[in-house]
Design an enzyme around this catalytic site. Structure first.
Site, mmCIF file in Angstrom:
data_model
loop_
_atom_site.group_PDB
_atom_site.id
_atom_site.type_symbol
_atom_site.label_atom_id
_atom_site.label_comp_id
_atom_site.label_asym_id
_atom_site.label_seq_id
_atom_site.Cartn_x
_atom_site.Cartn_y
_atom_site.Cartn_z
ATOM 1 N N THR A 188 0.827 -1.215 0.000
ATOM 2 C CA THR A 188 0.000 0.000 0.000
ATOM 3 C C THR A 188 0.861 1.266 0.000
ATOM 4 O O THR A 188 0.730 2.120 -0.892
ATOM 5 C CB THR A 188 -0.902 -0.005 1.267
ATOM 6 O OG1 THR A 188 -1.603 -1.243 1.287
ATOM 7 C CG2 THR A 188 -1.892 1.142 1.252
ATOM 8 N N GLY A 208 1.105 8.782 10.125
ATOM 9 C CA GLY A 208 1.036 8.773 8.656
ATOM 10 C C GLY A 208 1.421 10.094 8.021
ATOM 11 O O GLY A 208 2.577 10.518 8.081
ATOM 12 N N GLU A 268 -3.388 -2.919 11.009
ATOM 13 C CA GLU A 268 -2.081 -3.545 10.808
ATOM 14 C C GLU A 268 -2.283 -4.981 10.340
ATOM 15 O O GLU A 268 -3.361 -5.554 10.521
ATOM 16 C CB GLU A 268 -1.318 -3.589 12.137
ATOM 17 C CG GLU A 268 -0.926 -2.234 12.684
ATOM 18 C CD GLU A 268 0.046 -1.514 11.775
ATOM 19 O OE1 GLU A 268 1.171 -1.971 11.604
ATOM 20 O OE2 GLU A 268 -0.349 -0.473 11.225
ATOM 21 N N LYS A 276 4.304 4.397 18.511
ATOM 22 C CA LYS A 276 4.349 5.792 18.025
ATOM 23 C C LYS A 276 4.612 6.778 19.164
ATOM 24 O O LYS A 276 5.396 7.717 19.019
ATOM 25 C CB LYS A 276 3.040 6.118 17.294
ATOM 26 C CG LYS A 276 2.870 5.293 16.014
ATOM 27 C CD LYS A 276 1.455 5.394 15.469
ATOM 28 C CE LYS A 276 1.271 4.572 14.189
ATOM 29 N NZ LYS A 276 -0.133 4.421 13.817
ATOM 30 N N GLY A 292 -2.918 4.954 5.121
ATOM 31 C CA GLY A 292 -3.375 4.982 3.727
ATOM 32 C C GLY A 292 -2.213 5.219 2.782
ATOM 33 O O GLY A 292 -1.145 5.698 3.181
#
Ligand code: HSE
Length: 437
Positions: free
Chosen positions: A13, A134, A190, A205, A302
Site C-alpha cells: 500500500t 502517517g 495492521e 508511536k 493509507g
C-alpha cells in the site's frame, strides 16, 4: 542535474503510493529537492505486483538484500514493516553507507537506540516521518518546529483503526467485532490487528514522540499499554452523558518525578477539539511552554497520505545528503551526546483522574461505604451518578469521577471496593484526561 538514486523495499500500500506520488509530482518534488529523486530498483516478495506497479520504469527484484547492497542506491526506503528481516535490512543499508527512509514504527520503538547509534557512526540519515501519524508532519513539528520550547506533554489519537472503531461504536451503536471487520476491509488495520486494538501500534508511536520531545532514548519496554478490546459500549454512553468522549490516547508527559509514557482508553472533555476527531483520522496535541497548545490533524494511514511523509523525508535527505553530519538535524531532535536519563515512571506512579463504574445493591449505606474507602485512600470525588435499576432489578450502575490521584491509590481503593458484599463483579476503571494547560 544528477538524480539521487533510491531503492524501494516493499511495494504494498505505502510503497505503491510512494511510487505513484513520486511519479505524479516529479517536477514539483525536483524543484523542492534541487535534484530529481529517482527510484532505480524495487524489491518485493511479490515480483508480479512489483512489475505491474513499476511498469518497466525501474529494475525489480524479489531479493531485498540486493537493494541494500546495490552500489547504485543512495537512499533505501524500507516499507516492509516488522522487526525481523526489516532490522537486518536497515542495519545492512546503514553499514553500507546508505541513508534510510522508513515507516517502521515498531522497529524504531524497539531497536531505535541501536539503529541511530549505527547511523551516527556511519554518518548517514535515518528519516522516519511516516512512522508516526502517517501523513501528519508531527516528527518535523516536534523535532524542528518546536525546537525553542520545553515540551510539557503530548497526547495523540495515533491509531486510526481504533479511532474508527470507537467512532462507529458511539455513532451507530455497533459491536466491537462488527466494526473491527469493517476497519480491516477498509485497510486501516495492521497486518496483525491485535497491534491496533491492544494499543501496541499507538505505543510504538508515542515511544518515538516521547524520545523526540524529551531527549530521552526510546523506551518502548517501559510503556504502559492498554487497548480497547475490553471496552464496554455502556462506558461510551455513560461518558457521553457526563460530557466526555472515549478515545485511545498515546500520552507522554514530563513530571518532576519522571516521564509518563502510556497508551489507554481515556475520557476527554467533549468540548476539546481532539475529542471531535472521528473515524480513522489522527490528531496530536503538543503542550509546550512558549507556544502553548498546538494541534496537528490529518490522515494517519493509507497509501498517499503515508507516501506524503515518505517523500518529504526523501526530499530532506536529498537536500542534506552532501552536508556535514554535524550540520544535519539530529535523528532524535537533541544532539546524541545530550540525551537525558530521565526515567520513565511505572504506571503505579502516574497521577490522573478516574472514571469508575460499579454494579451495586440499591440500598442504604452503599454509597457511604464506597466513599469511605475512597476517602481512606485520599481520593476526592468529582461527580457521582446512580442509574435507576432496571425493571425488576435490585442492582444499579454507579458511576463516579474522581479528582487527580496516583494510580496505585485508585487500584488499592478498587481492590477494597470489590470486596464489599454489596458490589457485584469487577469495578470498571478508565482514566480521564482533561488535556487543559
Ligand atoms: N494501523 C495503523 C492505524 C496505520 O490504524 O493507524 C499505520 O500506522
Amino acid at each position: 542535474m544528477k538524480p539521487i538514486n533510491v531503492g524501494l523495499i516493499g511495494i504494498g500500500t505505502v510503497g505503491g503510493g510512494t511510487f505513484t506520488v513520486l511519479k505524479r509530482n516529479a517536477e514539483e518534488i525536483m524543484r523542492r529537492a534541487g535534484r530529481p529523486i529517482r527510484i532505480v530498483v524495487v524489491a518485493d516478495k511479490n515480483l508480479e505486483l512489483a512489475q505491474q506497479v513499476t511498469a518497466g520504469a525501474c529494475r525489480v527484484t524479489d531479493d531485498a538484500f540486493a537493494v541494500v547492497n546495490d552500489p547504485e542506491v543512495e537512499i533505501v526506503v524500507e516499507l516492509i514493516g516488522g522487526t525481523g528481516v526489516a532490522k537486518d535490512l536497515m542495519l545492512k543499508a546503514i553499514r553500507n553507507g546508505k541513508h534510510v527512509v522508513t515507516a517502521n514504527k515498531a522497529l524504531l520503538a524497539k531497536y531505535g537506540n541501536e539503529i541511530f547509534q549505527e547511523a551516527q557512526k556511519m554518518r548517514v540519515m535515518v528519516a522516519f516521518e511516516a512512522a508516526v501519524a502517517g501523513g501528519i508532519p508531527i516528527i518535523k513539528a516536534v523535532r524542528e518546529g518546536l525546537a525553542a520550547n520545553r515540551i510539557e506533554w503530548i497526547a495523540g489519537i495515533i491509531n486510526g483503526t481504533t479511532n474508527f472503531i470507537l467512532s462507529e461504536m458511539r455513532d451507530k451503536g455497533l459491536s466491537f467485532d462488527t466494526v473491527l471487520k469493517e476497519a480491516q476491509r477498509l485497510g486501516y488495520a495492521e497486518a496483525d490487528p491485535t497491534f491496533d486494538i491492544e494499543g501496541v501500534d499507538a505505543a510504538h508511536k508515542i515511544t518515538i514522540l516521547s524520545a523526540l520531545a524529551f531527549g530521552i532514548p526510546m523506551q518502548f519496554d517501559k510503556a504502559y499499554v492498554e487497548g480497547i478490546s475490553k471496552l464496554d459500549a455502556a462506558d461510551i454512553r455513560y461518558a457521553e452523558q457526563l460530557g466526555y468522549r472515549i478515545k485511545l490516547l498515546g500520552i507522554t508527559k514530563r513530571t518532576p518525578e519522571g516521564i509518563e509514557l502510556r497508551v489507554h482508553p481515556s475520557l476527554i472533555p467533549a468540548r476539546r477539539l481532539i475529542a471531535n476527531v472521528e473515524g480513522a483520522m489522527n490528531a496530536v496535541v503538543v503542550q509546550s511552554d512558549a507556544v502553548g497548545s498546538t494541534l496537528y490533524y490529518g490522515k494517519g494511514a493509507g497509501a498517499e497520505p503515508t507516501a506524503s511523509a515518505v517523500i518529504a523525508d526523501l526530499v530532506d535527505v536529498t537536500r542534506m545528503a552532501t552536508a556535514d553530519p554535524q550540520n544535519r538535524v539530529p535523528h532524535l531532535a537533541f544532539q546524541p551526546n545530550q540525551l537525558s536519563d530521565l526515567k520513565v515512571l511505572p504506571m503505579d506512579e502516574v497521577v490522573t483522574s478516574y472514571y469508575l463504574r460499579l454494579r451495586v445493591q440499591d440500598k442504604p449505606g452503599v454509597l457511604a461505604d464506597i466513599t469511605r474507602i475512597l476517602a481512606d485512600e485520599q481520593i476526592s470525588i468529582d461527580a457521582v451518578i446512580q442509574k435507576e435499576p432496571g425493571e425488576g432489578e435490585e442492582q444499579a450502575d454507579l458511576i463516579m469521577l474522581t479528582h487527580q490521584t496516583r494510580e496505585k491509590r485508585i487500584n488499592a481503593a478498587i481492590a477494597k471496593i470489590e470486596k464489599l458484599g454489596v458490589v457485584a463483579g469487577k469495578v470498571t476503571k478508565l482514566r480521564v484526561e482533561e488535556l487543559g494547560k
